[in-house]
Design an enzyme around this catalytic site. Structure first.
Site, PDB file in Angstrom:
ATOM      1  N   CYS A 110      26.324  20.582  -7.341  1.00 26.50           N
ATOM      2  CA  CYS A 110      25.148  20.340  -6.492  1.00 26.50           C
ATOM      3  C   CYS A 110      24.878  21.473  -5.502  1.00 26.50           C
ATOM      4  O   CYS A 110      23.812  21.526  -4.906  1.00 26.50           O
ATOM      5  CB  CYS A 110      25.311  19.024  -5.733  1.00 26.50           C
ATOM      6  SG  CYS A 110      25.438  17.606  -6.822  1.00 26.50           S
ATOM      7  N   HIS A 244      20.493  19.544   0.271  1.00 27.77           N
ATOM      8  CA  HIS A 244      20.669  18.917  -1.035  1.00 27.77           C
ATOM      9  C   HIS A 244      20.433  17.418  -0.856  1.00 27.77           C
ATOM     10  O   HIS A 244      20.979  16.794   0.045  1.00 27.77           O
ATOM     11  CB  HIS A 244      22.072  19.192  -1.558  1.00 27.77           C
ATOM     12  CG  HIS A 244      22.454  18.307  -2.703  1.00 27.77           C
ATOM     13  ND1 HIS A 244      21.608  18.092  -3.778  1.00 27.77           N
ATOM     14  CD2 HIS A 244      23.565  17.565  -2.927  1.00 27.77           C
ATOM     15  CE1 HIS A 244      22.191  17.257  -4.613  1.00 27.77           C
ATOM     16  NE2 HIS A 244      23.380  16.922  -4.130  1.00 27.77           N
ATOM     17  N   ASN A 274      19.179  11.820  -6.637  1.00 24.78           N
ATOM     18  CA  ASN A 274      19.957  13.062  -6.498  1.00 24.78           C
ATOM     19  C   ASN A 274      19.827  13.848  -7.801  1.00 24.78           C
ATOM     20  O   ASN A 274      20.328  13.417  -8.839  1.00 24.78           O
ATOM     21  CB  ASN A 274      21.414  12.676  -6.207  1.00 24.78           C
ATOM     22  CG  ASN A 274      22.351  13.863  -6.122  1.00 24.78           C
ATOM     23  OD1 ASN A 274      22.035  14.950  -6.603  1.00 24.78           O
ATOM     24  ND2 ASN A 274      23.511  13.648  -5.521  1.00 24.78           N
TER      25      ASN A 274
HETATM   26  N1  COA Z   1      24.994  -2.297  -6.252  1.00 24.10           N
HETATM   27  C1  COA Z   1      25.587  -3.306  -5.618  1.00 24.10           C
HETATM   28  N2  COA Z   1      26.862  -3.261  -5.180  1.00 24.10           N
HETATM   29  C2  COA Z   1      27.540  -2.126  -5.403  1.00 24.10           C
HETATM   30  C3  COA Z   1      26.982  -1.016  -6.061  1.00 24.10           C
HETATM   31  C4  COA Z   1      25.655  -1.134  -6.499  1.00 24.10           C
HETATM   32  N3  COA Z   1      25.017  -0.133  -7.139  1.00 24.10           N
HETATM   33  N4  COA Z   1      27.899  -0.023  -6.121  1.00 24.10           N
HETATM   34  C5  COA Z   1      29.011  -0.498  -5.526  1.00 24.10           C
HETATM   35  N5  COA Z   1      28.790  -1.762  -5.087  1.00 24.10           N
HETATM   36  C6  COA Z   1      29.710  -2.644  -4.387  1.00 24.10           C
HETATM   37  C7  COA Z   1      31.161  -2.307  -4.651  1.00 24.10           C
HETATM   38  O1  COA Z   1      31.613  -2.900  -5.856  1.00 24.10           O
HETATM   39  C8  COA Z   1      31.814  -2.908  -3.444  1.00 24.10           C
HETATM   40  O2  COA Z   1      31.915  -4.298  -3.621  1.00 24.10           O
HETATM   41  P1  COA Z   1      33.200  -5.109  -3.068  1.00 24.10           P
HETATM   42  O3  COA Z   1      33.166  -4.929  -1.582  1.00 24.10           O
HETATM   43  O4  COA Z   1      32.921  -6.496  -3.529  1.00 24.10           O
HETATM   44  O5  COA Z   1      34.390  -4.456  -3.700  1.00 24.10           O
HETATM   45  C9  COA Z   1      30.809  -2.669  -2.330  1.00 24.10           C
HETATM   46  O6  COA Z   1      29.540  -2.466  -2.987  1.00 24.10           O
HETATM   47  C10 COA Z   1      31.124  -1.482  -1.492  1.00 24.10           C
HETATM   48  O7  COA Z   1      31.474  -0.419  -2.390  1.00 24.10           O
HETATM   49  P2  COA Z   1      31.803   1.014  -1.845  1.00 24.10           P
HETATM   50  O8  COA Z   1      32.085   1.921  -3.011  1.00 24.10           O
HETATM   51  O9  COA Z   1      32.826   0.911  -0.767  1.00 24.10           O
HETATM   52  O10 COA Z   1      30.381   1.355  -1.204  1.00 24.10           O
HETATM   53  P3  COA Z   1      29.950   2.521  -0.285  1.00 24.10           P
HETATM   54  O11 COA Z   1      29.416   2.003   0.965  1.00 24.10           O
HETATM   55  O12 COA Z   1      30.990   3.588  -0.211  1.00 24.10           O
HETATM   56  O13 COA Z   1      28.724   3.089  -1.113  1.00 24.10           O
HETATM   57  C11 COA Z   1      28.177   4.956  -2.449  1.00 24.10           C
HETATM   58  C12 COA Z   1      28.916   3.644  -2.381  1.00 24.10           C
HETATM   59  C13 COA Z   1      28.499   5.633  -3.772  1.00 24.10           C
HETATM   60  C14 COA Z   1      26.700   4.694  -2.353  1.00 24.10           C
HETATM   61  C15 COA Z   1      28.626   5.841  -1.258  1.00 24.10           C
HETATM   62  O14 COA Z   1      30.039   5.934  -1.212  1.00 24.10           O
HETATM   63  C16 COA Z   1      28.050   7.190  -1.300  1.00 24.10           C
HETATM   64  O15 COA Z   1      26.883   7.365  -1.092  1.00 24.10           O
HETATM   65  N6  COA Z   1      28.855   8.231  -1.531  1.00 24.10           N
HETATM   66  C17 COA Z   1      28.374   9.557  -1.671  1.00 24.10           C
HETATM   67  C18 COA Z   1      27.761   9.704  -3.033  1.00 24.10           C
HETATM   68  C19 COA Z   1      27.014  11.002  -3.189  1.00 24.10           C
HETATM   69  O16 COA Z   1      26.256  11.373  -2.350  1.00 24.10           O
HETATM   70  N7  COA Z   1      27.296  11.695  -4.277  1.00 24.10           N
HETATM   71  C20 COA Z   1      26.676  12.898  -4.595  1.00 24.10           C
HETATM   72  C21 COA Z   1      27.325  14.004  -3.889  1.00 24.10           C
HETATM   73  S1  COA Z   1      26.611  15.513  -4.352  1.00 24.10           S
END
Ligand code: COA
Length: 317
Positions: A110, A244, A274
């Protein structure tokens, strides 16, 4: 001597996939995606490759710049989602454009658009080229696991391009790489060797969401502050930060931690998701065509992602 931007272009495939559409594939919903990621919809390719989309963005950038394709000395392309390792995406775009110049792909996930601008600056500094086409293009829908709700809601397809000519408007950049595959990993889809004994991971984007989030916020804050400091500038000197487009919440966190108003950040992730290396050139093209950019404006372009790699550059419009 570095370069100036002569023109911009972008292309996204026509098929729009909404959060409602994705909620029919995996257990998710619009409210969760909007709150955690900030994506409302993304464009997804139904029949175009990364090279097809990159070529269309390149044509738009050439038209915008008034430069003829025959004037291009070098095509640089950033992509993690091309159809083949060889020919490179750049080679395929060169072939589709019908030109006969040097080509090369850049892989820094990215962050690759900024790594690519620095590479372009090196070619200009050596006087090797007069005009460069720099393209970020991604068909991430090809490498997303559509059964993994933690990743498939985030990404989109599309391409952005810039036409560059020798000049002094690319001012400076910083780069940081902390190599390793335990946070973000995209294994190659290669056949299994009968001699190789280790388990091969599925060829999809694997991402530890929270580790990625923390890395991204730290990177955007650290890189922009370092870049401004080494150029004796402050955020007040910057017209727009064009980050980004990884996640709305990453940008919101950075805005709070840097004490920079949200309005200074250009954001379009709600409409495109993204798009990895394509996200910054797509944003630049939107801003350019909306008339948001005036000659002399200072832009800060921070990027971060797989590698783990991050970068930020200062660009005078
Ligand atoms: N819809 C609904 N629930 C979801 C889900 C979705 N698409 N994806 C995950 N969950 C759930 C998980 O299963 C978890 O459930 P649980 O509490 O019952 O176990 C809960 O939501 C929290 O999951 P978690 O992974 O801790 O969520 P988060 O707040 O960290 O959000 C991301 C997940 C991926 C959105 C977040 O971590 C993020 O934005 N990370 C950066 C990603 C990014 O920018 N990547 C590109 C970099 S270049």
């Amino acid at each position: 001597m570095s370069f100036s931007v002569l023109g911009t272009g972008m292309y996204v495939p026509p098929r729009v996939v909404t959060n409602e559409d994705i909620s029919k594939l995996v257990d998710t919903n619009d409210a969760w995606i909007m709150q955690r990621v900030g994506v409302k919809q993304r464009h997804i390719s139904t029949n175009e490759t990364a090279a097809d989309m990159g070529c269309k963005a390149a044509i738009a950038a050439l038209e915008n710049s008034g430069v003829k394709k025959e004037e291009i000395d070098l095509i640089l392309t950033a992509s993690v989602s091309g159809e083949s390792i060889s020919p490179s995406v750049s080679c395929m775009i060169q072939n589709k454009l019908g030109v006969n110049c040097m080509t090369m792909d850049i892989n820094a996930a990215c962050s690759a658009f900024v790594f690519m601008l620095e590479t372009a600056a090196g070619f200009f500094a050596r006087g090797k080229v007069k005009k460069i086409l720099a393209i970020g293009t991604e068909r991430l829908s090809r490498i997303v696991d559509w059964e993994d709700r933690g990743t498939c809601v985030i990404f989109g397809d599309g391409a952005g391009a810039v036409v560059l000519e020798a000049g002094d408007n690319y001012m400076d950049a910083v780069f940081h790489v902390k190599g390793g595959d335990n946070v973000i990993d995209i294994p190659q889809p290669i056949g299994k060797s009968p001699f190789y004994e280790k388990e091969q991971k599925k060829p999809f984007i694997h991402m530890k969401g929270q580790d990625t989030f923390k890395f991204a916020v730290n990177a955007i804050c650290h890189d922009t502050k370092q870049l401004l400091k080494q150029n004796n500038l402050t955020f007040d000197d910057i017209k727009y930060i064009v980050p980004h487009q990884a996640n709305q919440r990453i940008i919101d966190f950075a805005s709070v931690m840097l004490k920079v108003p949200k309005e200074k950040f250009y954001v379009n992730i709600d409409r495109f998701g993204n798009t990895s290396s394509a996200s910054i050139p797509i944003a630049l093209d939107e801003m350019n065509r909306q008339g948001m950019l005036q000659k002399g404006d200072l832009l800060l372009l921070p990027a971060f992602g797989g590698g783990l790699a991050s970068a930020a550059c200062l660009l005078r419009w």
